[in-house]
Design an enzyme around this catalytic site. Sequence first.
Site, PDB file in Angstrom:
ATOM      1  N   HIS A 107      18.052 -36.808  -9.707  1.00 20.35           N
ATOM      2  CA  HIS A 107      17.384 -37.275  -8.480  1.00 20.35           C
ATOM      3  C   HIS A 107      15.888 -36.954  -8.508  1.00 20.35           C
ATOM      4  O   HIS A 107      15.243 -36.992  -7.470  1.00 20.35           O
ATOM      5  CB  HIS A 107      18.045 -36.663  -7.250  1.00 20.35           C
ATOM      6  CG  HIS A 107      19.480 -37.077  -7.102  1.00 20.35           C
ATOM      7  ND1 HIS A 107      19.844 -38.347  -6.739  1.00 20.35           N
ATOM      8  CD2 HIS A 107      20.622 -36.402  -7.317  1.00 20.35           C
ATOM      9  CE1 HIS A 107      21.164 -38.436  -6.722  1.00 20.35           C
ATOM     10  NE2 HIS A 107      21.662 -37.258  -7.070  1.00 20.35           N
TER      11      HIS A 107
ATOM     12  N   GLU B   2      17.830 -17.232  -9.113  1.00 22.67           N
ATOM     13  CA  GLU B   2      17.438 -15.850  -9.379  1.00 22.67           C
ATOM     14  C   GLU B   2      16.838 -15.729 -10.785  1.00 22.67           C
ATOM     15  O   GLU B   2      15.838 -15.039 -10.984  1.00 22.67           O
ATOM     16  CB  GLU B   2      18.667 -14.932  -9.195  1.00 22.67           C
ATOM     17  CG  GLU B   2      18.472 -13.467  -9.504  1.00 22.67           C
ATOM     18  CD  GLU B   2      17.385 -12.773  -8.688  1.00 22.67           C
ATOM     19  OE1 GLU B   2      16.869 -13.356  -7.724  1.00 22.67           O
ATOM     20  OE2 GLU B   2      17.032 -11.632  -9.046  1.00 22.67           O
TER      21      GLU B   2
ATOM     22  N   ARG C  41       4.833   0.232  -6.269  1.00 20.48           N
ATOM     23  CA  ARG C  41       4.855  -0.628  -5.088  1.00 20.48           C
ATOM     24  C   ARG C  41       3.826  -1.758  -5.185  1.00 20.48           C
ATOM     25  O   ARG C  41       3.859  -2.689  -4.398  1.00 20.48           O
ATOM     26  CB  ARG C  41       4.573   0.206  -3.834  1.00 20.48           C
ATOM     27  CG  ARG C  41       5.637   1.259  -3.567  1.00 20.48           C
ATOM     28  CD  ARG C  41       5.269   2.098  -2.371  1.00 20.48           C
ATOM     29  NE  ARG C  41       5.340   1.340  -1.142  1.00 20.48           N
ATOM     30  CZ  ARG C  41       6.382   1.325  -0.322  1.00 20.48           C
ATOM     31  NH1 ARG C  41       7.441   2.031  -0.601  1.00 20.48           N
ATOM     32  NH2 ARG C  41       6.363   0.618   0.782  1.00 20.48           N
TER      33      ARG C  41
ATOM     34  N   LYS D 202      13.050 -14.462 -11.573  1.00 22.60           N
ATOM     35  CA  LYS D 202      12.755 -13.334 -12.473  1.00 22.60           C
ATOM     36  C   LYS D 202      11.731 -13.758 -13.512  1.00 22.60           C
ATOM     37  O   LYS D 202      10.776 -13.040 -13.788  1.00 22.60           O
ATOM     38  CB  LYS D 202      14.013 -12.833 -13.199  1.00 22.60           C
ATOM     39  CG  LYS D 202      15.033 -12.087 -12.383  1.00 22.60           C
ATOM     40  CD  LYS D 202      14.603 -10.702 -11.948  1.00 22.60           C
ATOM     41  CE  LYS D 202      13.932 -10.742 -10.609  1.00 22.60           C
ATOM     42  NZ  LYS D 202      14.741 -10.601  -9.440  1.00 22.60           N
TER      43      LYS D 202
ATOM     44  N   CYS E 175       0.818  -1.209   0.000  1.00 24.38           N
ATOM     45  CA  CYS E 175       0.000   0.000   0.000  1.00 24.38           C
ATOM     46  C   CYS E 175       0.856   1.264   0.000  1.00 24.38           C
ATOM     47  O   CYS E 175       2.010   1.241   0.411  1.00 24.38           O
ATOM     48  CB  CYS E 175      -0.867   0.015   1.241  1.00 24.38           C
ATOM     49  SG  CYS E 175      -1.821  -1.476   1.466  1.00 24.38           S
TER      50      CYS E 175
ATOM     51  N   ASN F  42      -1.387   1.734   5.992  1.00 25.40           N
ATOM     52  CA  ASN F  42      -0.504   0.677   5.473  1.00 25.40           C
ATOM     53  C   ASN F  42      -0.170  -0.235   6.638  1.00 25.40           C
ATOM     54  O   ASN F  42       0.059   0.243   7.746  1.00 25.40           O
ATOM     55  CB  ASN F  42       0.817   1.256   4.957  1.00 25.40           C
ATOM     56  CG  ASN F  42       0.647   2.042   3.677  1.00 25.40           C
ATOM     57  OD1 ASN F  42      -0.451   2.151   3.151  1.00 25.40           O
ATOM     58  ND2 ASN F  42       1.744   2.603   3.197  1.00 25.40           N
ATOM     59  N   GLY F  43      -0.070  -1.536   6.370  1.00 26.65           N
ATOM     60  CA  GLY F  43       0.303  -2.467   7.429  1.00 26.65           C
ATOM     61  C   GLY F  43      -0.861  -3.370   7.799  1.00 26.65           C
ATOM     62  O   GLY F  43      -1.842  -3.464   7.050  1.00 26.65           O
TER      63      GLY F  43
ATOM     64  N   TRP G 166      -3.067  -2.605  -1.437  1.00 28.63           N
ATOM     65  CA  TRP G 166      -2.703  -3.959  -1.851  1.00 28.63           C
ATOM     66  C   TRP G 166      -3.402  -4.876  -0.870  1.00 28.63           C
ATOM     67  O   TRP G 166      -3.063  -4.916   0.315  1.00 28.63           O
ATOM     68  CB  TRP G 166      -1.186  -4.109  -1.784  1.00 28.63           C
ATOM     69  CG  TRP G 166      -0.651  -5.377  -2.370  1.00 28.63           C
ATOM     70  CD1 TRP G 166      -0.451  -5.653  -3.702  1.00 28.63           C
ATOM     71  CD2 TRP G 166      -0.223  -6.544  -1.657  1.00 28.63           C
ATOM     72  NE1 TRP G 166       0.075  -6.909  -3.848  1.00 28.63           N
ATOM     73  CE2 TRP G 166       0.224  -7.488  -2.613  1.00 28.63           C
ATOM     74  CE3 TRP G 166      -0.168  -6.897  -0.316  1.00 28.63           C
ATOM     75  CZ2 TRP G 166       0.711  -8.739  -2.278  1.00 28.63           C
ATOM     76  CZ3 TRP G 166       0.324  -8.155   0.028  1.00 28.63           C
ATOM     77  CH2 TRP G 166       0.755  -9.057  -0.948  1.00 28.63           C
TER      78      TRP G 166
ATOM     79  N   GLU H 222       8.231 -14.311 -11.984  1.00 27.18           N
ATOM     80  CA  GLU H 222       7.665 -13.072 -11.461  1.00 27.18           C
ATOM     81  C   GLU H 222       7.004 -12.217 -12.542  1.00 27.18           C
ATOM     82  O   GLU H 222       5.912 -11.708 -12.347  1.00 27.18           O
ATOM     83  CB  GLU H 222       8.820 -12.247 -10.884  1.00 27.18           C
ATOM     84  CG  GLU H 222       8.707 -11.920  -9.437  1.00 27.18           C
ATOM     85  CD  GLU H 222       9.877 -11.074  -8.958  1.00 27.18           C
ATOM     86  OE1 GLU H 222      10.984 -11.134  -9.527  1.00 27.18           O
ATOM     87  OE2 GLU H 222       9.654 -10.342  -7.990  1.00 27.18           O
TER      88      GLU H 222
ATOM     89  N   LYS I 288       6.221  -4.197  -4.349  1.00 27.84           N
ATOM     90  CA  LYS I 288       7.652  -3.919  -4.356  1.00 27.84           C
ATOM     91  C   LYS I 288       8.277  -4.160  -2.988  1.00 27.84           C
ATOM     92  O   LYS I 288       9.324  -4.768  -2.858  1.00 27.84           O
ATOM     93  CB  LYS I 288       7.894  -2.473  -4.818  1.00 27.84           C
ATOM     94  CG  LYS I 288       9.357  -2.070  -4.859  1.00 27.84           C
ATOM     95  CD  LYS I 288      10.118  -2.889  -5.882  1.00 27.84           C
ATOM     96  CE  LYS I 288      11.613  -2.684  -5.819  1.00 27.84           C
ATOM     97  NZ  LYS I 288      12.344  -3.747  -6.548  1.00 27.84           N
TER      98      LYS I 288
HETATM   99  O1  M6R Z   1      13.473  -5.219  -0.148  1.00 27.10           O
HETATM  100  P1  M6R Z   1      13.977  -6.614   0.020  1.00 27.10           P
HETATM  101  O2  M6R Z   1      15.272  -6.866  -0.660  1.00 27.10           O
HETATM  102  O3  M6R Z   1      14.016  -7.054   1.448  1.00 27.10           O
HETATM  103  O4  M6R Z   1      12.889  -7.528  -0.701  1.00 27.10           O
HETATM  104  C1  M6R Z   1      12.947  -8.914  -0.647  1.00 27.10           C
HETATM  105  C2  M6R Z   1      12.022  -9.537  -1.661  1.00 27.10           C
HETATM  106  O5  M6R Z   1      10.702  -9.177  -1.397  1.00 27.10           O
HETATM  107  C3  M6R Z   1      12.378  -9.126  -3.090  1.00 27.10           C
HETATM  108  O6  M6R Z   1      13.702  -9.408  -3.395  1.00 27.10           O
HETATM  109  C4  M6R Z   1      11.468  -9.853  -4.100  1.00 27.10           C
HETATM  110  O7  M6R Z   1      11.741 -11.223  -4.084  1.00 27.10           O
HETATM  111  C5  M6R Z   1      11.648  -9.267  -5.491  1.00 27.10           C
HETATM  112  N1  M6R Z   1      10.349  -9.016  -6.068  1.00 27.10           N
HETATM  113  C6  M6R Z   1      12.372 -10.170  -6.418  1.00 27.10           C
HETATM  114  O8  M6R Z   1      12.471  -9.648  -7.693  1.00 27.10           O
END
Ligand code: M6R
Length: 615
Positions: free
Chosen positions: A511, A488, A27, A492, A2, A100-101, A73, A495, A610
């Site tokens: 395995h 990673e 965000r 990506k 949010c 927020n929260g 959100w 995501e 984000k």
């Molecule tokens: O702000 P942070 O690095 O703590 O965030 C951690 C994860 O939420 C963040 O890396 C998330 O996995 C990304 N969307 C990956 O691209």
Amino acid sequence: MCGIVGAIARDDVVPILLEGLRRLEYRGYDSAGIALADGGLRRLRTTGRVSELSKLVGEQQFQGMVGIAHTRWATHGAPSERNAHPHFSAGVGNVAVVHNGIIENHEKLRQRLQSAGFEFLSDTDTEVIAHLITLKLQQTSDLFEAVRLSIDDLQGAYAIAVIEEAQPERIIVARNGAPLMLGLGEHCNYAASDASALLQVTKRMIYLEDGDVAELRRDGYRIVNCLAGVTSKEVVRAVYESELTDTDVELGPYSHFMQKEIFEQPGVVANTLEIVLNAHSISPQLFGSDAEHIFKQIDSVLILACGTSYHAGLVARYWLESMAGLACNVEIASEYRYRDPVANPKTLVVAVSQSGETADTLAALAYAKSLGHQHTLAICNVPESALIRSTDLRFLTRAGPEIGVASTKAFTTQLAALMLLSVTLAKLRGKLSSEREREVIAELRHLPVALKHTLQVEDQVMVWAERFAHKNHALFLGRGMHYPIAMEGALKLKEISYIHAEAYAAGELKHGPLALVDEDMPVVAIAPNNALLEKLKSNLQEVRARGGELYVFVDSDSTIQQSEGMHVIILPEHTRLLSPILHTIPLQLLAYHVALKKNTDVDKPRNLAKSVTVE
Ligand code: M6R
């Protein structure tokens, strides 16, 4: 997650609120809303984008000089107009709240408020705050006081902004565990959950701390700290001149922030390494004045992080073990915080986070401290974040604001920082000769150029992206310190392109996951020329023998040739220790171009935020 924006001025604040929301879109959100206090409490809400809200504002000539706005959100209650903020509570003063929260005791409070006669119109935890404030306004007519009394009853994390029809000359905000800042102007003042929302109007900012309740008027503000159990007192918080510029959070010539951020990597890695690029040796001071003293006491490292930052930690484990001879554990923060790990007070706990606001990482760090860990270091990209304030030592990556939800430049700068940590610890433990140190510095010095050259593989990656866009699944393989890079790459791809992707340590293939391999399952492999290359080649043969189509990123001397079912892209540079950083680039480009082909929302992928500031 949010986003909050609030503004009070002598003229219409609606354009500022809308522009603030637009800048917070990155965000992640699923509804948006705005409320004004002067001229009667009014609001507009939509489950559409901020542009939709702007359209409604235009149609209804919605104008006012005191207002709050929000992007939501969804956590409690589906994304719908009735659940969108601001939430109202009619009563003594008619209040509106954005939040927020998460309020953890919202169910209990809801029951209490319903018994007191309040009618709930949404499924959110936020609405309890609005009614609670109205309840407190029955005891005190002062909005500031009513907010202060209300937060005594709230459990959980929150940043809130409140306006009241009866007192339209002020906005009250409060923070506990979720970011919130004030922006200072001339005869106008602002609040927001993220500095990027306010750069349009001011660079003078105050970062609120947990327990702070602040009152914003046109010509002033005051902050009172009300930490539970401590008497409230007025506090003075430092005013910062933000170093961010408007262009830092603008797209410029790029189509997406992710694209911009991928191509910024040579520059931001150079910025992160700036202090060492002209030096002949690396000093522990980089991590804080007490670093040498602390580093000399430690005998192991524990890295806590989530998502991409966790992957950076996994790479660092290989460096810390092989260079510094230090035992290293890397833990997913959300898991660590609920285990019963055995604490070793000689461990250096390293929390890695781009935002420094990730709830799980902050909680895991607090938990580690509560278990008796004494030495803590933050590697973080946001100087004003909660994480930076929570550790003894800190290293700021200098990636600049990362707007794309998919983390790119934050990752490579984290890796650069973690390499500096590995070198520093190796040196202090007598594991690194001066000659070797000079060689590593030379590699680091060359890294920005190597990154620039590596970005040139984009055209070749685009050809591959065309084929991936039609697939539903993909496997990513790597070995050793390139296994986390495979993880990673898979993260990506899933995501932003929504293709299901899994990463495996290549030796694990036989395995189990080998059963998945057929002509419809593209297999991406990271094949740098290192000690594990021959082993990896055998794993690739296992895939080919089952009809699997291979997409392999190699170094020029990896001796893997293009052949039937084996597609190869040669990276133009080969930097041995830093190879994971370079091999990340084509994987970011692959995910980006596949997402473009699939026409997904690259910067704001569905369901994601984000900064994950809730558990
Ligand atoms: O702000 P942070 O690095 O703590 O965030 C951690 C994860 O939420 C963040 O890396 C998330 O996995 C990304 N969307 C990956 O691209």
